[in-house]
Design a protein around this motif. Structure first.
Motif, PDB file in Angstrom:
ATOM      1  N   UNK A 103       0.775  -1.013  -0.121  1.00 13.30           N
ATOM      2  CA  UNK A 103      -0.247  -0.212   0.133  1.00 13.30           C
ATOM      3  C   UNK A 103       0.827   1.219   0.431  1.00 13.30           C
ATOM      4  N   UNK A 104       0.619   1.855  -1.106  1.00 13.42           N
ATOM      5  CA  UNK A 104       1.405   3.945  -0.888  1.00 13.42           C
ATOM      6  C   UNK A 104       2.782   3.373  -1.436  1.00 13.42           C
ATOM      7  N   UNK A 105       3.243   4.214  -1.430  1.00 14.19           N
ATOM      8  CA  UNK A 105       4.441   4.136  -2.892  1.00 14.19           C
ATOM      9  C   UNK A 105       5.604   3.112  -1.675  1.00 14.19           C
ATOM     10  N   UNK A 106       6.699   3.470  -2.347  1.00 19.52           N
ATOM     11  CA  UNK A 106       7.613   1.330  -2.383  1.00 19.52           C
ATOM     12  C   UNK A 106       8.452   2.691  -1.672  1.00 19.52           C
ATOM     13  N   UNK A 107       9.354   2.162  -0.863  1.00 18.76           N
ATOM     14  CA  UNK A 107      10.227   2.639   0.293  1.00 18.76           C
ATOM     15  C   UNK A 107      11.203   3.084  -1.138  1.00 18.76           C
ATOM     16  N   UNK A 108      11.644   2.581  -1.844  1.00 21.74           N
ATOM     17  CA  UNK A 108      12.396   3.388  -2.269  1.00 21.74           C
ATOM     18  C   UNK A 108      12.386   3.614  -3.889  1.00 21.74           C
ATOM     19  N   UNK A 109      12.824   4.593  -4.625  1.00 28.86           N
ATOM     20  CA  UNK A 109      12.371   5.323  -5.741  1.00 28.86           C
ATOM     21  C   UNK A 109      13.270   4.266  -6.620  1.00 28.86           C
ATOM     22  N   UNK A 110      12.238   3.497  -7.860  1.00 29.69           N
ATOM     23  CA  UNK A 110      12.805   2.903  -8.920  1.00 29.69           C
ATOM     24  C   UNK A 110      12.173   2.239 -10.159  1.00 29.69           C
ATOM     25  N   UNK A 111      12.453   2.355 -11.328  1.00 29.64           N
ATOM     26  CA  UNK A 111      12.264   2.514 -12.999  1.00 29.64           C
ATOM     27  C   UNK A 111      10.383   2.600 -12.356  1.00 29.64           C
ATOM     28  N   UNK A 112      10.258   0.930 -12.461  1.00 31.22           N
ATOM     29  CA  UNK A 112       9.114   0.965 -12.597  1.00 31.22           C
ATOM     30  C   UNK A 112       7.755   1.372 -11.174  1.00 31.22           C
ATOM     31  N   UNK A 113       7.973   1.637 -10.289  1.00 32.78           N
ATOM     32  CA  UNK A 113       7.545   2.166  -9.282  1.00 32.78           C
ATOM     33  C   UNK A 113       6.679   1.097  -9.042  1.00 32.78           C
ATOM     34  N   UNK A 114       5.398   1.538  -8.936  1.00 31.62           N
ATOM     35  CA  UNK A 114       3.205   0.625  -8.687  1.00 31.62           C
ATOM     36  C   UNK A 114       3.285   0.456  -9.647  1.00 31.62           C
ATOM     37  N   UNK A 115       4.541   0.887 -10.442  1.00 26.85           N
ATOM     38  CA  UNK A 115       3.026   0.582 -12.144  1.00 26.85           C
ATOM     39  C   UNK A 115       2.927  -1.795 -12.372  1.00 26.85           C
ATOM     40  N   UNK A 116       3.642  -2.429 -11.802  1.00 24.75           N
ATOM     41  CA  UNK A 116       3.540  -4.088 -11.908  1.00 24.75           C
ATOM     42  C   UNK A 116       1.416  -3.575 -11.201  1.00 24.75           C
ATOM     43  N   UNK A 117       1.448  -3.178 -10.367  1.00 23.17           N
ATOM     44  CA  UNK A 117       0.240  -3.078 -10.114  1.00 23.17           C
ATOM     45  C   UNK A 117      -1.178  -3.817 -10.727  1.00 23.17           C
ATOM     46  N   UNK A 118      -1.324  -2.677 -11.911  1.00 23.43           N
ATOM     47  CA  UNK A 118      -2.531  -3.545 -12.697  1.00 23.43           C
ATOM     48  C   UNK A 118      -1.742  -4.498 -13.381  1.00 23.43           C
TER      49      UNK A 118
END
Length: 510
Positions: A103-118
């Protein structure tokens, strides 16, 4: 020439206006960069204007540090259509469980971020059992990008497995090599000591008393008994070589004397960088680079016990384990917290990549034998990590448990081609189209009329004028060079002179 002068004067007027705008923006940026109290003092409190940049704030295209990537078509990937996409889909769905729980944003900033959730949400609702439909799922919800380290054309792969060892719950004459759990006085900077599984990188300390922190014991000190007799022993093995390979792999199955099986996984390390013992043997000319494998290392250590002890201690890193409740039929658990899938799970650089990311890895590997070149074209899922796995196109392939898996994984050190599957919501081509284009460069004539002069370097020196621009200078004698912004003065603190202060490889879940 009669028509050129008004046109040129009009262009000069536009450029002058542009220069004024640039000067205004530069002064605004300098004002914004000052401390807040200084900015307020520089303007009346009644005037509070909001400054806007000339371009809107736009989301940059996909960025992965130190990498280069190229969009591909699915038909540009050799072996894509022949792969077992259903096996890859099942491994991907396993990764989706912890992704959906976030839930929320990941603790570390990465290129894909949360995009895999969809795509994970869609995969969860499908439950596919057909390979063709699994292939269509990946093609519909992902885009292929060939990825490699900047300046290189290929990536690099190695292999790993879960060793199966003989051991005992108690120390005997045969089983006298202890497998230690994490000591209570081991601290990793930035991590909670109560966590299950501490990071495999970072500063590690040993606490002495209430406040004093010193580096933790290295491998030689631990082998010599620095933490012996404290009740930290999980079990006992036959040889130090068995323990070394369990530490390199990050997990192991220990067959006990009573017939039961004990499962151990990585829990912490002592803070020293991992030094590959195989690299030392190559550098010393003991084993040729082309012949290097884990079996070669094990054979040499068995034949040279004294040399093996010295070689082990060159690797000062030491891994501590924890006991995990897994059945004999269960696979080892990776850093993502899901069971690994032999032939489909990979370990990646967790500082760059998100767990659950699919990678299509293509090339030739010695799967059947040391001399064979077996085509390897397979969609793999990132579910693990390791301290030696560094870079955008670097992977460790998981082959399962046992001696056969160990022989295959032990001979892999090969260049391969990597294609990363990116969710369509992060299409870098579509994002790139929204990026602003830089302003057009001025003409040569305009550039000569408005030279950029550094007032600190050119102070008191006349700018030389060549013959080709003499007539142009006569047409606009009032033109003056645009000065560069003055450097910010260095202000020395009043009490500065009174102050004199002196400040002084292991895989995560394998």
């Amino acid at each position: 020439m009669a028509l050129e002068a008004p046109t040129e004067r009009l262009r000069l007027a536009h450029l002058t206006a542009a220069c004024c705008a640039i000067a205004f923006l530069c002064s605004t940026a300098a004002l914004e960069a000052r401390p807040r109290h200084a900015a307020k003092a520089a303007r009346p409190s009644a005037v509070q204007h909001t400054r806007h940049l000339p371009y809107p704030r736009l989301e940059l295209p996909l960025q992965i540090s130190g990498s280069q990537y190229e969009p591909l078509a699915w038909t540009d990937m050799p072996g894509w259509s022949e792969d077992d996409h259903l096996a890859a889909y099942k491994a991907f769905r396993a990764s989706c469980r912890p992704i959906a729980a976030q839930h929320g944003l990941p603790s570390e900033s990465k290129a894909l971020g949360t995009s895999l959730r969809d795509p994970c949400r869609i995969a969860k609702g499908l439950g596919l059992i057909d390979g063709a439909k699994a292939k269509a799922f990946f093609e519909e919800h992902f885009l292929p990008l060939r990825i490699s380290r900047l300046g290189e054309g290929e990536g690099f792969v190695t292999g790993y497995y879960e060793p199966v060892l003989d051991g005992s719950r108690t120390q005997t004459d045969v089983y006298n090599v202890p497998v230690y759990r994490r000591p209570s006085n081991l601290f990793v900077r930035g991590a909670k000591q109560s966590s299950n599984g501490l990071p495999n990188k970072g500063q590690v300390f040993r606490k002495i008393g209430r406040r004093k922190l010193v580096p933790y014991y290295d491998r030689a000190e631990i082998e010599d008994g620095a933490i012996a007799g404290r009740g930290l022993e999980i079990c006992w093995l036959k040889e130090q070589t068995d323990l070394l390979f369990a530490q390199i792999q990050g997990s192991a199955r220990v067959h006990l004397e009573d017939g039961s099986t004990l499962r151990i996984n990585y829990d912490a390390h002592n803070g020293y960088p991992y030094t590959p013992v195989g690299r030392i043997l190559i550098d010393r000319g003991i084993i040729l680079k082309e012949q290097m494998s884990m079996q070669k290392i094990r054979d040499w250590m068995a034949q040279n016990p004294d040399g093996a002890k010295e070689l082990r201690r060159q690797n000062r890193s030491y891994v501590f384990f924890r006991e995990v409740q897994l059945l004999d039929k269960d696979e080892a658990v990776g850093a993502q917290g899901v069971p690994l899938t032999p032939g489909r799970s990979i370990a990646v650089d967790k500082t760059l990549h998100v767990y659950g990311t699919p990678f299509f890895i293509e090339g030739e590997l010695p799967i059947e034998s040391e001399q064979s070149k077996t085509p390897f074209r397979r969609l793999m899922i990132a579910q693990d990590t390791g301290s030696a796995i560094v870079g955008p196109a670097r992977a460790d392939l998981y082959f399962g448990a046992g001696a056969d898996a160990g022989r295959v994984s032990g001979r892999l050190r090969h260049n391969m081609r990597f294609v990363m599957l990116v969710p369509r919501s992060l299409d870098p081509v579509a994002r790139g189209r929204r990026m602003p284009v830089p302003d057009e460069r001025p003409s040569e004539k305009i550039a000569k009329l408005f030279p950029q002069v550094d007032p600190q370097k050119e102070k008191g020196a006349a700018k030389p004028v060549d013959a080709s621009s003499a007539s142009v200078a006569q047409a606009a004698p009032a033109a003056k060079p645009v000065p560069l912004p003055e450097p910010r003065p260095g202000i020395k603190a009043e009490n500065e002179t009174r102050r004199h202060r002196h400040f002084r490889h292991h895989r995560y879940h394998r």
